[in-house]
Design an enzyme around this catalytic site. Structure first.
Site, PDB file in Angstrom:
ATOM      1  N   TYR A  80     -12.412  -2.314  -3.692  1.00 17.63           N
ATOM      2  CA  TYR A  80     -13.036  -2.443  -2.593  1.00 17.63           C
ATOM      3  C   TYR A  80     -14.622  -2.380  -2.669  1.00 17.63           C
ATOM      4  O   TYR A  80     -14.994  -1.938  -1.375  1.00 17.63           O
ATOM      5  CB  TYR A  80     -12.383  -1.578  -1.493  1.00 17.63           C
TER       6      TYR A  80
ATOM      7  N   HIS B 196      -2.050  -5.590   1.731  1.00 19.54           N
ATOM      8  CA  HIS B 196      -3.479  -6.071   1.563  1.00 19.54           C
ATOM      9  C   HIS B 196      -3.348  -7.597   0.967  1.00 19.54           C
ATOM     10  O   HIS B 196      -2.298  -7.886   0.162  1.00 19.54           O
ATOM     11  CB  HIS B 196      -4.252  -5.662   0.534  1.00 19.54           C
TER      12      HIS B 196
ATOM     13  N   ASN C 256      -2.210  -0.019   6.808  1.00 16.24           N
ATOM     14  CA  ASN C 256      -1.707  -1.149   7.368  1.00 16.24           C
ATOM     15  C   ASN C 256      -0.735  -1.854   6.566  1.00 16.24           C
ATOM     16  O   ASN C 256      -0.594  -3.092   6.396  1.00 16.24           O
ATOM     17  CB  ASN C 256      -3.018  -2.064   7.727  1.00 16.24           C
TER      18      ASN C 256
ATOM     19  N   LYS D  48       0.811  -1.200   0.089  1.00 14.05           N
ATOM     20  CA  LYS D  48       0.240   0.013   0.055  1.00 14.05           C
ATOM     21  C   LYS D  48       0.879   1.270  -0.102  1.00 14.05           C
ATOM     22  O   LYS D  48       2.264   1.243   0.259  1.00 14.05           O
ATOM     23  CB  LYS D  48      -1.001   0.173   1.247  1.00 14.05           C
TER      24      LYS D  48
ATOM     25  N   GLU E  49      -9.914 -10.605  -7.527  1.00 13.00           N
ATOM     26  CA  GLU E  49      -8.834  -9.502  -7.397  1.00 13.00           C
ATOM     27  C   GLU E  49      -7.551  -9.661  -8.476  1.00 13.00           C
ATOM     28  O   GLU E  49      -6.982  -8.545  -8.834  1.00 13.00           O
ATOM     29  CB  GLU E  49      -8.205  -9.644  -5.693  1.00 13.00           C
TER      30      GLU E  49
HETATM   31  P1  CMP Z   1      -7.479  -4.622   3.597  1.00 13.80           P
HETATM   32  O1  CMP Z   1      -6.856  -6.032   3.949  1.00 13.80           O
HETATM   33  O2  CMP Z   1      -6.884  -4.006   2.486  1.00 13.80           O
HETATM   34  O3  CMP Z   1      -9.162  -4.802   3.277  1.00 13.80           O
HETATM   35  C1  CMP Z   1      -9.929  -3.628   3.642  1.00 13.80           C
HETATM   36  C2  CMP Z   1      -9.132  -2.569   4.211  1.00 13.80           C
HETATM   37  O4  CMP Z   1     -10.038  -1.533   4.983  1.00 13.80           O
HETATM   38  C3  CMP Z   1      -8.325  -2.894   5.358  1.00 13.80           C
HETATM   39  O5  CMP Z   1      -7.087  -3.772   4.970  1.00 13.80           O
HETATM   40  C4  CMP Z   1      -8.098  -1.834   6.058  1.00 13.80           C
HETATM   41  O6  CMP Z   1      -6.876  -0.813   5.566  1.00 13.80           O
HETATM   42  C5  CMP Z   1      -9.337  -0.922   5.859  1.00 13.80           C
HETATM   43  N1  CMP Z   1     -10.163  -1.087   7.203  1.00 13.80           N
HETATM   44  C6  CMP Z   1     -10.590  -2.015   7.795  1.00 13.80           C
HETATM   45  N2  CMP Z   1     -11.483  -1.857   8.853  1.00 13.80           N
HETATM   46  C7  CMP Z   1     -11.239  -0.659   9.136  1.00 13.80           C
HETATM   47  C8  CMP Z   1     -11.562   0.272  10.063  1.00 13.80           C
HETATM   48  N3  CMP Z   1     -12.496   0.113  11.017  1.00 13.80           N
HETATM   49  N4  CMP Z   1     -11.154   1.550   9.770  1.00 13.80           N
HETATM   50  C9  CMP Z   1     -10.489   1.968   8.883  1.00 13.80           C
HETATM   51  N5  CMP Z   1     -10.106   1.142   7.860  1.00 13.80           N
HETATM   52  C10 CMP Z   1     -10.379  -0.103   7.998  1.00 13.80           C
END
Ligand code: CMP
Length: 140
Positions: free
Chosen positions: A50, A116, A113, A10, A127
């Site tokens: 998403y 993904h 984070n 990311k 995906e």
């Molecule tokens: P990812 O694995 O890319 O899948 C969905 C993404 O949404 C997740 O990682 C986070 O980056 C984001 N995400 C999931 N839960 C939350 C939350 N409660 N608040 C903000 N972002 C979130």
């Protein structure tokens, strides 16, 4: 069983100059990159990727973040790749992720984070075809 899964490094991780570290972790774990592109997602492309989260309160902020800078999208192949990749990443919230996992090491918070990963075979098929429509999806 050999599987394929989609990984995204990311924008936060790309800005931190840890692309090489993350790909090294995949390779050491036996998850081999078989396709890779570095791209900047438009907001539209991030929203399409998403789409399952469209109703979530964080959808707008997540797709703004994901289109804020370049990302690296990869297809990883290996035995049990979907689950093993998720174990290597750690749980969504880096603060709750097991020590030593990619998100624990490089993530900042539940949104920023670092990486993904596809969460199921169906998601992986969607995906992978989203970013690599030319790939043969017959072999999973
Ligand atoms: P990812 O694995 O890319 O899948 C969905 C993404 O949404 C997740 O990682 C986070 O980056 C984001 N995400 C999931 N839960 C939350 C939350 N409660 N608040 C903000 N972002 C979130």
């Amino acid at each position: 069983m050999v599987e394929r899964t989609l990984a995204i490094i990311k924008p936060d991780a790309v800005k931190k100059d840890v692309i090489g570290d993350i790909i090294g972790r995949y390779e050491k774990a036996g998850l081999r990159p078989i396709a890779m592109r570095m791209i900047r997602l438009s907001k539209d492309v991030a929203e399409g990727f998403y789409a399952v989260h469209r109703q979530r309160p964080f959808f707008g902020s997540l797709t703004t973040f994901m289109s804020s800078g370049p990302v690296v999208v990869l297809v990883l192949a290996g035995d049990d790749a979907i689950k093993r990749h998720r174990d290597l990443m750690g749980t969504t919230d880096p603060k709750k992720a097991d020590p030593g996992t990619i998100r624990a090491v490089h993530g900042t918070n539940i949104e920023y984070n670092a990486v993904h990963g596809s969460d199921s075979p169906d998601t992986a098929r969607f995906e992978i075809s989203y970013f690599f429509p030319e790939m043969d999806l017959g072999v999973q």
